[in-house]
Design a protein around this motif. Structure first.
Motif, mmCIF file in Angstrom:
data_model
loop_
_atom_site.group_PDB
_atom_site.id
_atom_site.type_symbol
_atom_site.label_atom_id
_atom_site.label_comp_id
_atom_site.label_asym_id
_atom_site.label_seq_id
_atom_site.Cartn_x
_atom_site.Cartn_y
_atom_site.Cartn_z
ATOM 1 N N ILE A 216 0.855 -1.176 0.000
ATOM 2 C CA ILE A 216 0.000 0.000 0.000
ATOM 3 C C ILE A 216 0.896 1.232 0.000
ATOM 4 N N HIS A 217 0.569 2.193 -0.852
ATOM 5 C CA HIS A 217 1.311 3.457 -0.882
ATOM 6 C C HIS A 217 0.322 4.602 -0.885
ATOM 7 N N GLY A 218 0.786 5.792 -0.775
ATOM 8 C CA GLY A 218 -0.039 7.007 -0.726
ATOM 9 C C GLY A 218 -1.492 6.847 -1.108
ATOM 10 N N ALA A 219 -1.783 6.787 -2.384
ATOM 11 C CA ALA A 219 -3.165 6.753 -2.851
ATOM 12 C C ALA A 219 -3.557 5.414 -3.455
ATOM 13 N N GLY A 220 -2.714 4.387 -3.285
ATOM 14 C CA GLY A 220 -3.069 3.137 -3.940
ATOM 15 C C GLY A 220 -2.246 1.954 -3.507
ATOM 16 N N CYS A 221 -2.023 1.046 -4.457
ATOM 17 C CA CYS A 221 -1.380 -0.223 -4.149
ATOM 18 C C CYS A 221 -0.584 -0.726 -5.346
ATOM 19 N N GLN A 222 0.600 -1.246 -5.041
ATOM 20 C CA GLN A 222 1.411 -1.924 -6.044
ATOM 21 C C GLN A 222 1.326 -3.419 -5.759
ATOM 22 N N MET A 223 1.126 -4.213 -6.813
ATOM 23 C CA MET A 223 0.987 -5.660 -6.679
ATOM 24 C C MET A 223 1.967 -6.351 -7.618
ATOM 25 N N THR A 224 2.588 -7.418 -7.129
ATOM 26 C CA THR A 224 3.570 -8.151 -7.911
ATOM 27 C C THR A 224 3.239 -9.630 -7.858
ATOM 28 N N ASP A 225 3.166 -10.277 -9.025
ATOM 29 C CA ASP A 225 2.888 -11.709 -9.030
ATOM 30 C C ASP A 225 4.182 -12.505 -8.915
ATOM 31 N N GLU A 226 4.061 -13.827 -8.908
ATOM 32 C CA GLU A 226 5.211 -14.703 -8.656
ATOM 33 C C GLU A 226 6.243 -14.686 -9.777
ATOM 34 N N VAL A 227 5.888 -14.182 -10.952
ATOM 35 C CA VAL A 227 6.867 -14.097 -12.041
ATOM 36 C C VAL A 227 7.432 -12.687 -12.182
ATOM 37 N N VAL B 117 -2.073 0.616 -9.033
ATOM 38 C CA VAL B 117 -3.276 1.431 -9.201
ATOM 39 C C VAL B 117 -3.359 2.440 -8.069
ATOM 40 N N ASP B 118 -4.021 3.531 -8.344
ATOM 41 C CA ASP B 118 -4.352 4.530 -7.332
ATOM 42 C C ASP B 118 -5.864 4.594 -7.236
ATOM 43 N N LEU B 119 -6.345 5.027 -6.081
ATOM 44 C CA LEU B 119 -7.766 5.323 -5.973
ATOM 45 C C LEU B 119 -7.953 6.756 -6.446
ATOM 46 N N VAL B 120 -8.781 6.937 -7.424
ATOM 47 C CA VAL B 120 -9.158 8.254 -7.909
ATOM 48 C C VAL B 120 -10.641 8.349 -7.605
ATOM 49 N N GLY B 121 -10.953 9.061 -6.532
ATOM 50 C CA GLY B 121 -12.292 8.962 -5.968
ATOM 51 C C GLY B 121 -12.384 7.568 -5.361
ATOM 52 N N ASP B 122 -13.366 6.814 -5.755
ATOM 53 C CA ASP B 122 -13.490 5.428 -5.296
ATOM 54 C C ASP B 122 -13.133 4.436 -6.390
ATOM 55 N N VAL B 123 -12.541 4.910 -7.478
ATOM 56 C CA VAL B 123 -12.250 4.061 -8.620
ATOM 57 C C VAL B 123 -10.773 3.662 -8.627
ATOM 58 N N GLU B 124 -10.511 2.387 -8.843
ATOM 59 C CA GLU B 124 -9.138 1.879 -8.979
ATOM 60 C C GLU B 124 -8.656 2.248 -10.368
ATOM 61 N N ALA B 125 -7.743 3.206 -10.445
ATOM 62 C CA ALA B 125 -7.358 3.766 -11.733
ATOM 63 C C ALA B 125 -5.855 3.662 -11.968
ATOM 64 N N PHE B 126 -5.490 3.764 -13.234
ATOM 65 C CA PHE B 126 -4.089 3.745 -13.641
ATOM 66 C C PHE B 126 -3.902 4.797 -14.725
ATOM 67 N N ASP B 127 -2.641 5.135 -14.952
ATOM 68 C CA ASP B 127 -2.307 6.098 -15.998
ATOM 69 C C ASP B 127 -1.254 5.503 -16.924
ATOM 70 N N ALA B 128 -0.886 6.264 -17.921
ATOM 71 C CA ALA B 128 0.083 5.777 -18.913
ATOM 72 C C ALA B 128 1.440 5.481 -18.278
ATOM 73 N N TRP B 129 1.832 6.236 -17.253
ATOM 74 C CA TRP B 129 3.117 5.991 -16.592
ATOM 75 C C TRP B 129 3.140 4.617 -15.937
ATOM 76 N N ARG B 130 2.052 4.230 -15.306
ATOM 77 C CA ARG B 130 1.985 2.911 -14.658
ATOM 78 C C ARG B 130 2.079 1.790 -15.699
ATOM 79 N N ILE B 131 1.469 1.994 -16.843
ATOM 80 C CA ILE B 131 1.577 1.002 -17.912
ATOM 81 C C ILE B 131 3.025 0.929 -18.392
ATOM 82 N N ARG B 132 3.658 2.061 -18.517
ATOM 83 C CA ARG B 132 5.059 2.105 -18.956
ATOM 84 C C ARG B 132 5.952 1.347 -17.981
#
Length: 143
Positions: A63-74, A80-95
Motif C-alpha cells: 500500500i502506498h499514498g493513494a493506492g497499491c502496487q501488486m507483484t505476481d510470482e513471475v 493502481v491509485d484510488l481516484v475517488g473510489d475508482v481503482e485507476a491507472f495512468d500511462a506511466w503505470r503502464i510504462r
C-alpha cells in the motif's frame, strides 16, 4: 491506425489483463477484501493486514499514498491509485509495467492515446479525461 498505435494498444491490453489477473488472485486470498479501497481500509484503519505483504496466492502487495502496487510470482508489477473510489491507472503505470527501455516500447504519450482510444470503445473507462483510466468492472467495489 499506424503500427505504433497498434503496439501501444496491445501494451495497454497486456497491462489490463495482468491487472485483472493479479488483483483477482490477491483478492481471492482475502475474502473480506473486494477491492483496493477495502485493502487500504484493512491496512490503515482496521489494522488487520500489514502495509506490505505476501498473500497465500503468491501475490505481493504494498500500500502506498493513494493506492497499491501488486507483484505476481513471475515479477509482473501492476500499480493502481484510488481516484475517488475508482481503482485507476495512468500511462506511466503502464510504462513501468512494460519495463522496456525508453526507445524500445511505446512512449507515455502513445500509451495515453491508446488508453483514450480504448476508453472510446468501452474497453476502458476514462476516470479523468486524458490521464486516469480504469477497467470497466473495477470501480473500487466488488470484482
Amino acid at each position: 491506425m499506424g503500427e505504433e498505435s497498434e503496439l501501444a494498444i496491445a501494451a495497454v491490453r497486456r497491462y489490463a489483463v495482468a491487472l485483472r489477473h493479479i488483483q483477482s488472485r490477491l483478492f481471492d486470498a482475502y475474502p473480506d477484501v473486494s477491492g483496493i479501497k477495502d485493502l487500504m481500509t484493512a491496512v490503515r484503519h482496521k489494522r488487520t493486514l500489514p502495509r506490505a505483504g505476501m498473500s497465500s496466492t503468491g501475490v505481493e502487495y504494498a500500500i502506498h499514498g493513494a493506492g497499491c502496487q501488486m507483484t505476481d510470482e513471475v515479477g509482473r508489477v501492476v500499480d493502481v491509485d484510488l481516484v475517488g473510489d475508482v481503482e485507476a491507472f495512468d500511462a506511466w503505470r503502464i510504462r513501468w509495467f512494460l519495463d522496456e527501455q525508453s526507445d524500445a516500447g511505446p512512449s507515455v504519450e502513445e500509451l495515453r492515446t491508446a488508453c483514450s482510444h480504448l476508453a472510446s470503445t468501452g474497453e476502458l473507462l476514462e476516470v479523468q479525461a486524458g490521464s486516469w483510466y480504469a477497467l470497466p468492472d473495477r470501480r473500487g467495489k466488488g470484482h
